[in-house]
Design a protein around this motif. Sequence first.
Motif, PDB file in Angstrom:
ATOM      1  N   VAL A  62       0.106  -1.001  -0.081  1.00  0.00           N
ATOM      2  CA  VAL A  62       0.004   0.031  -0.150  1.00  0.00           C
ATOM      3  C   VAL A  62       0.847   1.282  -0.179  1.00  0.00           C
ATOM      4  O   VAL A  62       0.871   1.960  -0.940  1.00  0.00           O
ATOM      5  CB  VAL A  62      -0.970   0.172   0.834  1.00  0.00           C
ATOM      6  CG1 VAL A  62      -1.465   1.430   1.464  1.00  0.00           C
ATOM      7  CG2 VAL A  62      -1.767  -1.169   0.528  1.00  0.00           C
ATOM      8  N   ALA A  63       1.781   1.201   0.727  1.00  0.00           N
ATOM      9  CA  ALA A  63       2.785   2.368   1.180  1.00  0.00           C
ATOM     10  C   ALA A  63       3.424   2.911  -0.163  1.00  0.00           C
ATOM     11  O   ALA A  63       3.472   3.710  -0.577  1.00  0.00           O
ATOM     12  CB  ALA A  63       3.781   2.060   2.293  1.00  0.00           C
ATOM     13  N   GLU A  64       3.802   1.698  -1.293  1.00  0.00           N
ATOM     14  CA  GLU A  64       4.537   1.939  -2.902  1.00  0.00           C
ATOM     15  C   GLU A  64       3.813   2.296  -3.237  1.00  0.00           C
ATOM     16  O   GLU A  64       4.141   2.356  -3.756  1.00  0.00           O
ATOM     17  CB  GLU A  64       5.026   0.630  -2.686  1.00  0.00           C
ATOM     18  CG  GLU A  64       6.220  -0.103  -2.638  1.00  0.00           C
ATOM     19  CD  GLU A  64       6.883  -1.729  -2.167  1.00  0.00           C
ATOM     20  OE1 GLU A  64       7.824  -1.810  -1.583  1.00  0.00           O
ATOM     21  OE2 GLU A  64       6.164  -1.847  -3.600  1.00  0.00           O
ATOM     22  N   ARG A  65       2.569   2.138  -3.704  1.00  0.00           N
ATOM     23  CA  ARG A  65       1.133   2.532  -4.446  1.00  0.00           C
ATOM     24  C   ARG A  65       0.517   3.554  -4.363  1.00  0.00           C
ATOM     25  O   ARG A  65       0.057   3.891  -5.169  1.00  0.00           O
ATOM     26  CB  ARG A  65       0.779   1.165  -4.849  1.00  0.00           C
ATOM     27  CG  ARG A  65       1.815   0.088  -5.436  1.00  0.00           C
ATOM     28  CD  ARG A  65       1.141  -1.146  -5.254  1.00  0.00           C
ATOM     29  NE  ARG A  65       0.364  -1.064  -7.179  1.00  0.00           N
ATOM     30  CZ  ARG A  65      -1.393  -1.397  -7.415  1.00  0.00           C
ATOM     31  NH1 ARG A  65      -1.143  -2.713  -6.759  1.00  0.00           N
ATOM     32  NH2 ARG A  65      -2.296  -1.477  -8.294  1.00  0.00           N
ATOM     33  N   LYS A  66       0.704   4.074  -3.299  1.00  0.00           N
ATOM     34  CA  LYS A  66      -0.406   4.891  -2.526  1.00  0.00           C
ATOM     35  C   LYS A  66      -0.356   6.481  -3.118  1.00  0.00           C
ATOM     36  O   LYS A  66      -1.266   6.785  -3.846  1.00  0.00           O
ATOM     37  CB  LYS A  66      -0.669   4.685  -0.904  1.00  0.00           C
ATOM     38  CG  LYS A  66       0.170   5.315  -0.508  1.00  0.00           C
ATOM     39  CD  LYS A  66      -0.214   5.757   1.115  1.00  0.00           C
ATOM     40  CE  LYS A  66       1.242   6.544   1.659  1.00  0.00           C
ATOM     41  NZ  LYS A  66       0.861   5.958   3.232  1.00  0.00           N
ATOM     42  N   GLN A  67       0.672   6.605  -3.623  1.00  0.00           N
ATOM     43  CA  GLN A  67       0.891   7.997  -4.272  1.00  0.00           C
ATOM     44  C   GLN A  67       0.138   7.952  -5.709  1.00  0.00           C
ATOM     45  O   GLN A  67      -0.855   8.939  -5.860  1.00  0.00           O
ATOM     46  CB  GLN A  67       2.354   9.100  -3.873  1.00  0.00           C
ATOM     47  CG  GLN A  67       2.566  10.156  -4.075  1.00  0.00           C
ATOM     48  CD  GLN A  67       3.489  10.652  -3.810  1.00  0.00           C
ATOM     49  OE1 GLN A  67       3.996   9.820  -3.083  1.00  0.00           O
ATOM     50  NE2 GLN A  67       4.025  11.825  -3.414  1.00  0.00           N
ATOM     51  N   GLN A  68       1.129   6.379  -6.538  1.00  0.00           N
ATOM     52  CA  GLN A  68       0.769   7.559  -7.259  1.00  0.00           C
ATOM     53  C   GLN A  68      -0.957   6.839  -8.008  1.00  0.00           C
ATOM     54  O   GLN A  68      -1.007   7.166  -9.203  1.00  0.00           O
ATOM     55  CB  GLN A  68       2.159   5.615  -8.158  1.00  0.00           C
ATOM     56  CG  GLN A  68       1.153   5.479  -9.919  1.00  0.00           C
ATOM     57  CD  GLN A  68       2.273   4.218  -9.875  1.00  0.00           C
ATOM     58  OE1 GLN A  68       3.490   4.053  -9.041  1.00  0.00           O
ATOM     59  NE2 GLN A  68       2.230   4.425 -11.164  1.00  0.00           N
ATOM     60  N   GLU A  69      -1.374   6.089  -7.130  1.00  0.00           N
ATOM     61  CA  GLU A  69      -2.889   5.393  -7.533  1.00  0.00           C
ATOM     62  C   GLU A  69      -3.597   5.914  -6.811  1.00  0.00           C
ATOM     63  O   GLU A  69      -5.147   6.484  -7.353  1.00  0.00           O
ATOM     64  CB  GLU A  69      -3.174   4.240  -7.045  1.00  0.00           C
ATOM     65  CG  GLU A  69      -2.144   3.346  -6.871  1.00  0.00           C
ATOM     66  CD  GLU A  69      -2.293   2.572  -8.392  1.00  0.00           C
ATOM     67  OE1 GLU A  69      -3.383   2.982  -9.176  1.00  0.00           O
ATOM     68  OE2 GLU A  69      -1.845   1.522  -9.079  1.00  0.00           O
ATOM     69  N   GLY A  70      -3.249   7.065  -6.492  1.00  0.00           N
ATOM     70  CA  GLY A  70      -4.155   8.649  -5.417  1.00  0.00           C
ATOM     71  C   GLY A  70      -5.068   8.115  -3.887  1.00  0.00           C
ATOM     72  O   GLY A  70      -6.515   8.284  -3.831  1.00  0.00           O
ATOM     73  N   TRP A  71      -4.431   7.222  -3.562  1.00  0.00           N
ATOM     74  CA  TRP A  71      -5.202   5.798  -2.531  1.00  0.00           C
ATOM     75  C   TRP A  71      -4.832   6.673  -1.025  1.00  0.00           C
ATOM     76  O   TRP A  71      -4.146   7.637  -1.616  1.00  0.00           O
ATOM     77  CB  TRP A  71      -4.804   4.954  -2.369  1.00  0.00           C
ATOM     78  CG  TRP A  71      -4.763   3.706  -3.911  1.00  0.00           C
ATOM     79  CD1 TRP A  71      -5.829   3.948  -4.621  1.00  0.00           C
ATOM     80  CD2 TRP A  71      -4.233   2.375  -3.728  1.00  0.00           C
ATOM     81  NE1 TRP A  71      -5.675   2.833  -4.922  1.00  0.00           N
ATOM     82  CE2 TRP A  71      -4.935   2.045  -4.651  1.00  0.00           C
ATOM     83  CE3 TRP A  71      -3.198   2.028  -2.793  1.00  0.00           C
ATOM     84  CZ2 TRP A  71      -4.302   1.070  -5.262  1.00  0.00           C
ATOM     85  CZ3 TRP A  71      -2.926   0.966  -3.590  1.00  0.00           C
ATOM     86  CH2 TRP A  71      -2.799   0.036  -4.894  1.00  0.00           C
ATOM     87  N   PHE A  72      -6.198   7.080  -0.457  1.00  0.00           N
ATOM     88  CA  PHE A  72      -5.463   7.214   0.553  1.00  0.00           C
ATOM     89  C   PHE A  72      -5.805   6.100   2.136  1.00  0.00           C
ATOM     90  O   PHE A  72      -6.263   5.350   1.647  1.00  0.00           O
ATOM     91  CB  PHE A  72      -7.098   7.995   1.669  1.00  0.00           C
ATOM     92  CG  PHE A  72      -6.297   8.811   2.789  1.00  0.00           C
ATOM     93  CD1 PHE A  72      -5.681  10.222   2.928  1.00  0.00           C
ATOM     94  CD2 PHE A  72      -7.138   8.530   3.810  1.00  0.00           C
ATOM     95  CE1 PHE A  72      -5.281  10.600   4.349  1.00  0.00           C
ATOM     96  CE2 PHE A  72      -6.730   9.143   4.739  1.00  0.00           C
ATOM     97  CZ  PHE A  72      -6.009  10.145   5.258  1.00  0.00           C
TER      98      PHE A  72
END
Length: 398
Positions: free
Chosen positions: A188-198
């Motif tokens: 989650v930490a690796e992908r959240k920025q790129q995916e726009g996840w909170f």
Amino acid sequence: MPAIAYLECSRCHAHLPADTPQTVCTRCKDQPAGALYVRYDLSHLHGTSPREVVGDGDSPWRGMWRYHAVLPDVEPVTLGEGWTPMLHSRRHPGAWLKEEGANPTGAFKARGLALAVTMARHYGLRKLAIPSAGNAAGALAAYAAAAGIEAHVFMPRDVPIANYVEVTAYGAHVTLVDGVISDCGRMVAERKQQEGWFDVSTLKEPFRVEGKKTMGYELVEQLGWEYPDTVFYPTGGGVGMIGMWKAFEELEQLGWVKPGRRPRMFGVQSSGCAPVVKAFDDGAAASTAWQNPHTAAAGLRVPKAYGDYILLEIMRESGGMAVAVSDEDIFASIQDWAANEGILLSPEGAAATAAYAQLLSRGVLDPSDRVVLFNTGAGLKYIDVIASALHLKAPGQT
Ligand SMILES: Cc1ncc(COP(=O)(O)O)c(C=O)c1O
Ligand SMILES: [Zn+2]
């Protein structure tokens, strides 16, 4: 319902504003950054009696929202969470079982995620992500579906089947991970920025603790606005214990409970994954990541809790302790409580009941001590896990 005054860091006590979504403290000099507590100005409630303030049978505020006076002033996303039964044991005169399996999605996780999703909708967040041992994913998926928000859940591949089925039915985006919750958290930490996840990971946003604090209000109200002597809480990430301790602090500030007699808090883990127990026994301020964690109590397979420093402080300050029980004892306790009390415990809940039995037999506790045991989830969510422990196959299956 009160406006949030500010968010307070649990480590450096910095104040952060709550008018935009926050994660962890941005002011902490040391890593890891502190988890944030929600703070209100509750001065208008001082001198009130809880009976004037807390929603009763006629109130539109139901379930955990009966404590709306100490929860954020926003429109709830609710599925009927909270106000779960407090069952007096039929055999142990001093013991009460808090049946959190009665919550929507069959686990106490509903409380924290109801509030986290309520706040996410309030802030206009569209995509939420969670690493989970299973039940938190189920709860996020349900509340996100109710709120019309996207849920991205990451769970170990060997998660109990009920969790896989429910998140799929609720329409969440599911990733099964070859590993444990900390591996899910990394993804989650690796992908959240790129995916726009909170990221609504345990203690990485302030509102799951705030929802779970209602367990503390409830247990005190259900015991006649008095503390029990001891609380047994199955501890993975430990958010429930942190939330309850916050509730006790608020109850005393409000004058709704007399200060000075808080319950001893007992954190229970499985001996196959007991980092908090080890840290407690070693006198350490924080835990070390547990290697090769294994236990059938999926929610307790947390190698390193983000809020371990808070848990250790609470257990020490309260005169409690951290206790490990084996998976064997967990399954024996499931059978015992099912056959003798009519309650099918989750393995995590059975860790609490097994620890209670252990401490009674060691003479650490007396049968007359008033004890609350948390069954954090419904046994029916673990039907595959319990069937396997009892060597049962589906009828008709050869
Ligand atoms: C049924 C159950 N009990 C206990 C826990 C541990 O909860 P916490 O992380 O709040 O300590 C979990 C977490 O997944 C759970 O699902
Ligand atoms: Zn800080």
